[in-house]
Scaffold this motif. Structure first.
Motif, PDB file in Angstrom:
ATOM      1  N   LEU A  50      33.009  39.004  31.689  1.00  0.00           N
ATOM      2  CA  LEU A  50      34.186  39.436  32.436  1.00  0.00           C
ATOM      3  C   LEU A  50      35.034  40.397  31.631  1.00  0.00           C
ATOM      4  O   LEU A  50      35.148  40.262  30.419  1.00  0.00           O
ATOM      5  CB  LEU A  50      35.046  38.235  32.824  1.00  0.00           C
ATOM      6  CG  LEU A  50      34.479  37.387  33.954  1.00  0.00           C
ATOM      7  CD1 LEU A  50      35.425  36.255  34.251  1.00  0.00           C
ATOM      8  CD2 LEU A  50      34.265  38.217  35.205  1.00  0.00           C
ATOM      9  N   PRO A  51      35.686  41.352  32.305  1.00  0.00           N
ATOM     10  CA  PRO A  51      36.581  42.264  31.582  1.00  0.00           C
ATOM     11  C   PRO A  51      37.781  41.485  31.060  1.00  0.00           C
ATOM     12  O   PRO A  51      38.393  40.745  31.810  1.00  0.00           O
ATOM     13  CB  PRO A  51      37.008  43.269  32.645  1.00  0.00           C
ATOM     14  CG  PRO A  51      36.813  42.590  33.933  1.00  0.00           C
ATOM     15  CD  PRO A  51      35.693  41.624  33.749  1.00  0.00           C
ATOM     16  N   GLU A  69      44.502  40.891  35.609  1.00  0.00           N
ATOM     17  CA  GLU A  69      43.199  40.311  35.938  1.00  0.00           C
ATOM     18  C   GLU A  69      43.145  39.899  37.398  1.00  0.00           C
ATOM     19  O   GLU A  69      42.152  40.142  38.089  1.00  0.00           O
ATOM     20  CB  GLU A  69      42.934  39.078  35.066  1.00  0.00           C
ATOM     21  CG  GLU A  69      42.322  39.414  33.725  1.00  0.00           C
ATOM     22  CD  GLU A  69      42.142  38.183  32.842  1.00  0.00           C
ATOM     23  OE1 GLU A  69      42.149  38.378  31.615  1.00  0.00           O
ATOM     24  OE2 GLU A  69      42.013  37.068  33.368  1.00  0.00           O
ATOM     25  N   ALA A  77      40.814  41.515  40.370  1.00  0.00           N
ATOM     26  CA  ALA A  77      39.885  40.745  41.197  1.00  0.00           C
ATOM     27  C   ALA A  77      40.143  40.991  42.671  1.00  0.00           C
ATOM     28  O   ALA A  77      39.219  40.996  43.486  1.00  0.00           O
ATOM     29  CB  ALA A  77      40.025  39.257  40.892  1.00  0.00           C
ATOM     30  N   ASP A 103      35.631  42.931  42.913  1.00  0.00           N
ATOM     31  CA  ASP A 103      35.094  41.902  42.021  1.00  0.00           C
ATOM     32  C   ASP A 103      33.572  41.885  42.077  1.00  0.00           C
ATOM     33  O   ASP A 103      32.966  42.215  43.093  1.00  0.00           O
ATOM     34  CB  ASP A 103      35.656  40.513  42.400  1.00  0.00           C
ATOM     35  CG  ASP A 103      35.020  39.977  43.647  1.00  0.00           C
ATOM     36  OD1 ASP A 103      34.268  38.984  43.553  1.00  0.00           O
ATOM     37  OD2 ASP A 103      35.240  40.579  44.721  1.00  0.00           O
ATOM     38  N   TRP A 160      27.840  35.057  37.892  1.00  0.00           N
ATOM     39  CA  TRP A 160      28.280  34.105  38.898  1.00  0.00           C
ATOM     40  C   TRP A 160      27.143  33.272  39.441  1.00  0.00           C
ATOM     41  O   TRP A 160      26.011  33.710  39.533  1.00  0.00           O
ATOM     42  CB  TRP A 160      28.968  34.831  40.056  1.00  0.00           C
ATOM     43  CG  TRP A 160      30.113  35.639  39.611  1.00  0.00           C
ATOM     44  CD1 TRP A 160      30.179  36.999  39.552  1.00  0.00           C
ATOM     45  CD2 TRP A 160      31.362  35.161  39.118  1.00  0.00           C
ATOM     46  NE1 TRP A 160      31.388  37.393  39.068  1.00  0.00           N
ATOM     47  CE2 TRP A 160      32.139  36.288  38.792  1.00  0.00           C
ATOM     48  CE3 TRP A 160      31.906  33.888  38.918  1.00  0.00           C
ATOM     49  CZ2 TRP A 160      33.437  36.186  38.290  1.00  0.00           C
ATOM     50  CZ3 TRP A 160      33.201  33.783  38.408  1.00  0.00           C
ATOM     51  CH2 TRP A 160      33.944  34.916  38.109  1.00  0.00           C
TER      52      TRP A 160
END
Lengths: 350, 169
Positions: free
Chosen positions: A26-27, A53, A57, A61, A318
């Motif tokens: 994740l960034p 963040e 999203a 995302d 994910w």
């Protein structure tokens, strides 16, 4: 640290150890996590990293992108191409589609008229019956693939095939009666208990000597063939050799992605049958085994890497099942923990 | 579908924080998230984005995002545009803290946000202690009511960076 309810905590901590680190994918870029001297009011009030963040999203995302059907660029927009396209539509709906339906009907007639007698008359001769049933099922599968003109290009040495999920409706009926004869293993993805039963069945099958190889789709859900979601580890803890197979569809002809949120299976099938062809490349990759230093999750990730590289897919961290359920609170807790530790650490500094 | 008139209206409403292309992308995204086509994105639909659901401030943001139509949605996100001023960004942060929207942020408001961010990993007592300490060092007390100008004073020089990029095809 306060613990949560007794029985649950042990299993969830086990899952904790197994999961690869999402933070790697994740960034981030939260400056609050870099200790920089004494804690001041502006450090506590500045929630901009967390907000960024969240807004990131909302705007885009990586999970939703996995399930987005990308419509092809319309090419029929000028006066020369449009009539050509109309002609194409006519051919597809008036010639190809009826021809395919006929092929499918013939296939089913042949299949049912052979399968039913074989299933009942050869009750006593199990081995022969199974063999014949398998041949017939392979036959009907070929008819099925022909009904949407599947053009498959194979690469690499072929190993050899299946658990499948129970679909509701007419597909379910099909699956439970006929495909059971070739030893498919059924499961209901929303049943938690089911998992243990399935694992046991998988293990039994794999250890049985003259059983077919097992064909597994470890993502657990349909993805749009541009990304790969995390693999379920079940298949990778059976202690057997895994032959990775990479499949990449050529979208010029048709997009074979079943977007289960947008289309039912029947509608999708009709769409496939009125298209030109379903074209894909299949690569059989080098068989892999669990390395002595690896956990099953690491093994699964390694195989996913091999397949994604071969088929040009982007990896996302994910779980495909997040389509149907919420992420576990563990991820949020990890963020909270790291922020809390940072605050306390900086409080100590002078 | 968005008409040119709609796009201009949205652009005006968000004070030109986004270009027309970005507004079109945001509209695509809005429609993608608003699966039942109700004209606004429900809390469930926001929470179906895993990256959003795991964010510690998601519940707070959901209260602000509740029932927004597309125009208001873009206005909400305008604080995150690179074209937004520092003042606008600090205003947004202030609104996140000021949950009862009365223009004043209390000690408890700040404590609540700190609780969201740290979860069970700091005790309630420790949180109060930390907050009181840094407040007093900055010249405030536990009973101070902070307003917008206080926030500007506190956060104005901290090199705040709060930007997202809207993907444009």
């Amino acid at each position: 640290m306060s613990g949560s309810g007794g029985k649950l905590s042990s299993s969830s901590s086990e899952l904790d150890l197994d999961r690869p680190n999402i933070e790697d994918y994740l960034p981030s870029g939260s400056s609050i996590h870099e200790p920089r001297g004494k804690l001041r009011l502006c450090d506590l009030l500045d929630i901009s990293p967390t907000l960024t963040e969240a807004a990131g999203a909302i705007v885009d995302d990586s999970f939703t992108r996995c399930f987005k059907s990308n419509p092809p660029e319309p090419w029929n927009w000028n006066v020369y191409l449009f009539p050509l396209w109309c002609f194409g539509v006519a051919v597809r709906y008036l010639i190809l589609f009826p021809a395919r339906v006929i092929v499918l009907i013939i296939g089913w007639i042949i299949f049912l008229s052979s399968f039913i007698p074989v299933h009942f008359l050869l009750k006593g001769h199990d081995k022969l019956r199974k063999k014949m049933e398998r041949v017939l099922v392979e036959l009907i599968c070929s008819f099925f693939v022909a009904s949407w003109t599947g053009v498959v290009k194979y690469h690499g040495p072929r190993p050899s095939i299946r658990p499948k999920q129970k679909h509701p409706g007419w597909v379910g009926l099909l699956q439970s009666t006929i495909l059971e004869s070739v030893g498919c293993i059924w499961f209901n993805r929303s049943e938690a208990k089911d998992r243990e039963i399935v694992t046991k069945k998988l293990r039994e099958h794999v250890q049985g000597v003259d059983n077919n190889p097992l064909l597994i789709f470890p993502e657990g859900t349909c993805v749009n063939n541009q990304y790969s979601v995390m693999f379920k580890k079940g298949a990778f803890e059976l202690g057997c050799t895994v032959c990775p197979v990479a499949i990449k569809y050529n979208k010029i002809f048709v997009d074979a992605f079943l977007n289960s949120r947008k289309q039912s299976f029947t509608m999708h099938l009709l769409q496939l049958m009125t298209s030109w062809a379903v074209v894909c490349d299949v690569w059989y990759l080098e068989p892999q085994n669990l390395k002595p230093v690896e956990t099953p999750i690491e093994f699964a990730e390694r195989v996913r890497d091999i397949i994604s590289v071969r088929a040009g897919l982007k990896k996302v961290p994910w779980d495909g099942y997040l389509k149907y359920s919420r992420p576990s609170p563990k991820h949020r807790e990890r963020k909270q923990q790291s922020f809390a530790e940072c605050v306390l650490q900086r409080l100590e500094e002078k | 579908m968005l008409t040119q008139y709609d796009i201009e209206e949205v652009q005006q409403h968000c004070n030109n924080a986004f270009s027309q292309q970005e507004i079109l992308s945001l509209y695509d995204r809005f429609c993608q998230l608003d699966r039942n086509g109700g004209g606004f994105i429900s809390a469930e639909e926001f929470l179906s984005v895993p990256e959003f659901a795991v964010n510690p401030l998601s519940q707070r943001l959901l209260r602000m995002l509740d029932g927004l139509n597309f125009k208001e949605f873009v206005a909400f996100l305008s604080a995150f545009s690179p074209r937004a001023t520092l003042q606008q960004k600090i205003e947004f942060i202030f609104k996140v803290y000021d949950s009862d929207c009365n223009g004043k942020v209390t000690f408890n408001d700040m404590l609540d946000v700190l609780h969201d961010l740290t979860g069970q990993f700091i005790s309630e007592q420790q949180r109060e202690q930390v907050l009181t300490q840094v407040l007093e060092e900055a010249g405030y007390t536990k009973d101070s009511l902070l307003v917008m100008s206080d926030f500007v004073k506190i956060l104005g020089s901290s090199g705040l960076k709060m930007e997202v990029e809207v993907p444009v095809d």
